[in-house]
Design a protein around this motif. Sequence first.
Motif, PDB file in Angstrom:
ATOM      1  N   ARG A  80       0.813  -1.222   0.000  1.00 17.77           N
ATOM      2  CA  ARG A  80       0.000   0.000   0.000  1.00 17.77           C
ATOM      3  C   ARG A  80       0.846   1.271   0.000  1.00 17.77           C
ATOM      4  NH1 ARG A  80      -5.386  -1.061   1.009  1.00 17.77           N
ATOM      5  NH2 ARG A  80      -5.843  -3.173   1.757  1.00 17.77           N
ATOM      6  N   THR A  81       2.156   1.142   0.226  1.00 19.02           N
ATOM      7  CA  THR A  81       3.026   2.316   0.172  1.00 19.02           C
ATOM      8  C   THR A  81       3.401   2.693  -1.255  1.00 19.02           C
ATOM      9  OG1 THR A  81       5.079   1.030   0.340  1.00 19.02           O
ATOM     10  CG2 THR A  81       4.036   1.703   2.413  1.00 19.02           C
ATOM     11  N   VAL A  82       3.069   1.837  -2.222  1.00 14.61           N
ATOM     12  CA  VAL A  82       3.472   2.067  -3.612  1.00 14.61           C
ATOM     13  C   VAL A  82       2.633   3.181  -4.240  1.00 14.61           C
ATOM     14  CG1 VAL A  82       3.525   1.042  -5.927  1.00 14.61           C
ATOM     15  CG2 VAL A  82       4.334  -0.277  -3.952  1.00 14.61           C
ATOM     16  N   CYS A  83       3.310   4.079  -4.935  1.00 13.98           N
ATOM     17  CA  CYS A  83       2.632   5.080  -5.756  1.00 13.98           C
ATOM     18  C   CYS A  83       3.424   5.230  -7.047  1.00 13.98           C
ATOM     19  CB  CYS A  83       2.489   6.418  -5.032  1.00 13.98           C
ATOM     20  SG  CYS A  83       4.044   7.275  -4.678  1.00 13.98           S
ATOM     21  N   PHE A 154       5.357   5.948   0.476  1.00 16.27           N
ATOM     22  CA  PHE A 154       6.765   5.743   0.808  1.00 16.27           C
ATOM     23  C   PHE A 154       7.510   4.830  -0.171  1.00 16.27           C
ATOM     24  CE2 PHE A 154       8.102   6.984   5.366  1.00 16.27           C
ATOM     25  CZ  PHE A 154       7.479   8.210   5.253  1.00 16.27           C
ATOM     26  N   THR A 155       6.827   4.356  -1.226  1.00 16.46           N
ATOM     27  CA  THR A 155       7.526   3.560  -2.240  1.00 16.46           C
ATOM     28  C   THR A 155       7.108   3.984  -3.645  1.00 16.46           C
ATOM     29  OG1 THR A 155       7.409   1.688  -0.690  1.00 16.46           O
ATOM     30  CG2 THR A 155       8.303   1.242  -2.874  1.00 16.46           C
ATOM     31  N   PRO A 156       7.514   5.153  -4.095  1.00 17.02           N
ATOM     32  CA  PRO A 156       7.264   5.509  -5.494  1.00 17.02           C
ATOM     33  C   PRO A 156       8.025   4.575  -6.438  1.00 17.02           C
ATOM     34  CG  PRO A 156       7.777   7.465  -4.183  1.00 17.02           C
ATOM     35  CD  PRO A 156       8.111   6.274  -3.334  1.00 17.02           C
ATOM     36  N   LEU A 157       7.357   4.186  -7.523  1.00 19.73           N
ATOM     37  CA  LEU A 157       7.955   3.326  -8.548  1.00 19.73           C
ATOM     38  C   LEU A 157       7.651   3.904  -9.919  1.00 19.73           C
ATOM     39  CD1 LEU A 157       6.813  -0.237  -7.335  1.00 19.73           C
ATOM     40  CD2 LEU A 157       9.068   0.785  -7.012  1.00 19.73           C
ATOM     41  N   GLY A 158       8.576   3.698 -10.871  1.00 16.75           N
ATOM     42  CA  GLY A 158       8.290   4.097 -12.238  1.00 16.75           C
ATOM     43  C   GLY A 158       9.504   4.708 -12.934  1.00 16.75           C
ATOM     44  N   PRO A 159       9.292   5.322 -14.077  1.00 11.93           N
ATOM     45  CA  PRO A 159       7.977   5.466 -14.720  1.00 11.93           C
ATOM     46  C   PRO A 159       7.509   4.214 -15.477  1.00 11.93           C
ATOM     47  CG  PRO A 159       9.664   6.561 -16.017  1.00 11.93           C
ATOM     48  CD  PRO A 159      10.358   6.064 -14.781  1.00 11.93           C
ATOM     49  N   TRP A 160       8.470   3.316 -15.789  1.00  7.09           N
ATOM     50  CA  TRP A 160       8.124   2.116 -16.555  1.00  7.09           C
ATOM     51  C   TRP A 160       9.100   1.006 -16.222  1.00  7.09           C
ATOM     52  CZ3 TRP A 160       8.482   6.710 -19.763  1.00  7.09           C
ATOM     53  CH2 TRP A 160       9.800   7.120 -19.977  1.00  7.09           C
ATOM     54  N   ARG A 240       9.625  11.264 -10.662  1.00  4.77           N
ATOM     55  CA  ARG A 240       9.421  12.520  -9.932  1.00  4.77           C
ATOM     56  C   ARG A 240       8.230  12.399  -9.001  1.00  4.77           C
ATOM     57  NH1 ARG A 240       5.837  16.559 -10.416  1.00  4.77           N
ATOM     58  NH2 ARG A 240       6.428  18.562  -9.470  1.00  4.77           N
ATOM     59  N   ASN A 241       8.421  12.856  -7.748  1.00  4.54           N
ATOM     60  CA  ASN A 241       7.344  12.844  -6.756  1.00  4.54           C
ATOM     61  C   ASN A 241       7.500  14.027  -5.813  1.00  4.54           C
ATOM     62  OD1 ASN A 241       8.092   9.759  -7.299  1.00  4.54           O
ATOM     63  ND2 ASN A 241       5.906   9.903  -6.897  1.00  4.54           N
ATOM     64  N   PRO A 242       6.393  14.687  -5.449  1.00  2.93           N
ATOM     65  CA  PRO A 242       6.455  15.766  -4.462  1.00  2.93           C
ATOM     66  C   PRO A 242       6.302  15.208  -3.045  1.00  2.93           C
ATOM     67  CG  PRO A 242       4.236  15.618  -5.343  1.00  2.93           C
ATOM     68  CD  PRO A 242       5.053  14.554  -6.053  1.00  2.93           C
ATOM     69  N   THR A 243       6.841  15.943  -2.076  1.00  2.00           N
ATOM     70  CA  THR A 243       6.585  15.619  -0.680  1.00  2.00           C
ATOM     71  C   THR A 243       5.537  16.580  -0.144  1.00  2.00           C
ATOM     72  OG1 THR A 243       8.387  17.054   0.070  1.00  2.00           O
ATOM     73  CG2 THR A 243       8.908  14.729  -0.293  1.00  2.00           C
ATOM     74  N   VAL A 244       4.622  16.060   0.678  1.00  2.00           N
ATOM     75  CA  VAL A 244       3.575  16.885   1.274  1.00  2.00           C
ATOM     76  C   VAL A 244       3.483  16.579   2.762  1.00  2.00           C
ATOM     77  CG1 VAL A 244       2.264  16.967  -0.884  1.00  2.00           C
ATOM     78  CG2 VAL A 244       1.714  15.234   0.836  1.00  2.00           C
ATOM     79  N   ALA A 245       3.002  17.551   3.519  1.00  2.00           N
ATOM     80  CA  ALA A 245       2.840  17.358   4.959  1.00  2.00           C
ATOM     81  C   ALA A 245       1.614  16.500   5.233  1.00  2.00           C
ATOM     82  CB  ALA A 245       2.718  18.708   5.654  1.00  2.00           C
ATOM     83  N   GLY A 246       1.763  15.566   6.171  1.00  2.00           N
ATOM     84  CA  GLY A 246       0.654  14.718   6.574  1.00  2.00           C
ATOM     85  C   GLY A 246       0.194  15.055   7.979  1.00  2.00           C
ATOM     86  N   GLN A 247      -0.503  14.128   8.592  1.00  2.00           N
ATOM     87  CA  GLN A 247      -0.969  14.309   9.954  1.00  2.00           C
ATOM     88  C   GLN A 247       0.153  13.979  10.935  1.00  2.00           C
ATOM     89  OE1 GLN A 247      -4.589  12.149  10.681  1.00  2.00           O
ATOM     90  NE2 GLN A 247      -5.569  12.876   8.819  1.00  2.00           N
TER      91      GLN A 247
END
Length: 270
Positions: A80-83, A154-160, A240-247
Motif C-alpha cells: 500500500r506504500t506504492v505510488c 513511501f515507495t514511489p515506482l516508475g515510470p516504466w 518525480r514525486n512531491p513531498t507533502v505534509a501529513g498528519q
Amino acid sequence: MRLARVHTPSGPRPVVQRGDEWHEVENVFAPEPRTTGRRCPVEGTALSAPCEPRLVIGMSHNGRPEDRTRPPQAFLKSARTVCGPGGAIVLDGGIGDIAIEGELALVIGSRARHLTPADALDAVLGITIANDVTAIDQVPLDSLFTQAKNGDGFTPLGPWIETDFDAWALGIEVEVDGTVRARASTGSLAWGIIEQLVYLSSLMELGPGDVVLTGAPGTTVPVRAGQDCRIRIEGLGELRNPTVAGQRRAPLPIASTADDKETSDARLTL
C-alpha cells in the motif's frame, strides 16, 4: 521492451510501448504479451506505478561494499506504500527526519523460490526506478523497519519497466528542488542483484509483480514537506514525486501491566 501502466477511466491498464504509442496488453507477464487494440500516445499520457505488487521486499544495509561485513538482512514494506510518478510522498509529523533513497528495483515476472545464481535472472521481468522513503529517526526504534518505511507514498515506482537490461553498473542521480544531491552507481552495492535474489527467495516465495528494492549506494538524501524529488537511473528515465505534509502520528498509549491484565480478563469473560 518497455512496459508501463497508464491511467484510464476504468483504472490503470498495462501497456507496452511501440514507437510513440502505448498499446494495451492483456497480460504483461505472458512471454509475448497480446495487445487488445486500444492504444494512446506516449507523450502526455499519465502513468501509474508500473506494477501492482503483493510484496515489496528490500535488502537492509546494502549501500556500500563494506556492508558485506554484516550478515544479509531483509525488510518488508506494505504494498500500500506504492505510488506512481507524480504521487505524493506524505511526511507525517512527529516521526523525525525523513530521507528519500534512489534505488534500482527489480520487478519479478514469475513464481520464484530457492533461486540459484544460474537461474536467478530468469525470474526477473525487468527493472524500474524506486524511491525507498525512510523515516530515519524511526530506524533505531524498530529493528523490523515497520514504523520507518511504511508511510503513505513511501515507495514511489516508475515510470516504466525495461525488460532488456544490464543492471550491473547503472548511474543513479538524486535531485531535490532542482539541485543534484547525490550521484552513485548500482555497481557500488554490497550485495549484487543475483546474490539478493538467491538470498531473498530462500526466505519466501516471490511472485509476478513483486518488487525487490536493491539498496541505496550512497543515494540517501534528507527531505522535508513541500519539496520536489527526482530520481534518475541511466537508461530508465526519471521518477518525480512531491513531498507533502501529513498528519501528526499519534503516540502509542502505554498501559500498565495491571491495566493489560484487567483488559485481557474482561475480554475473556465476554
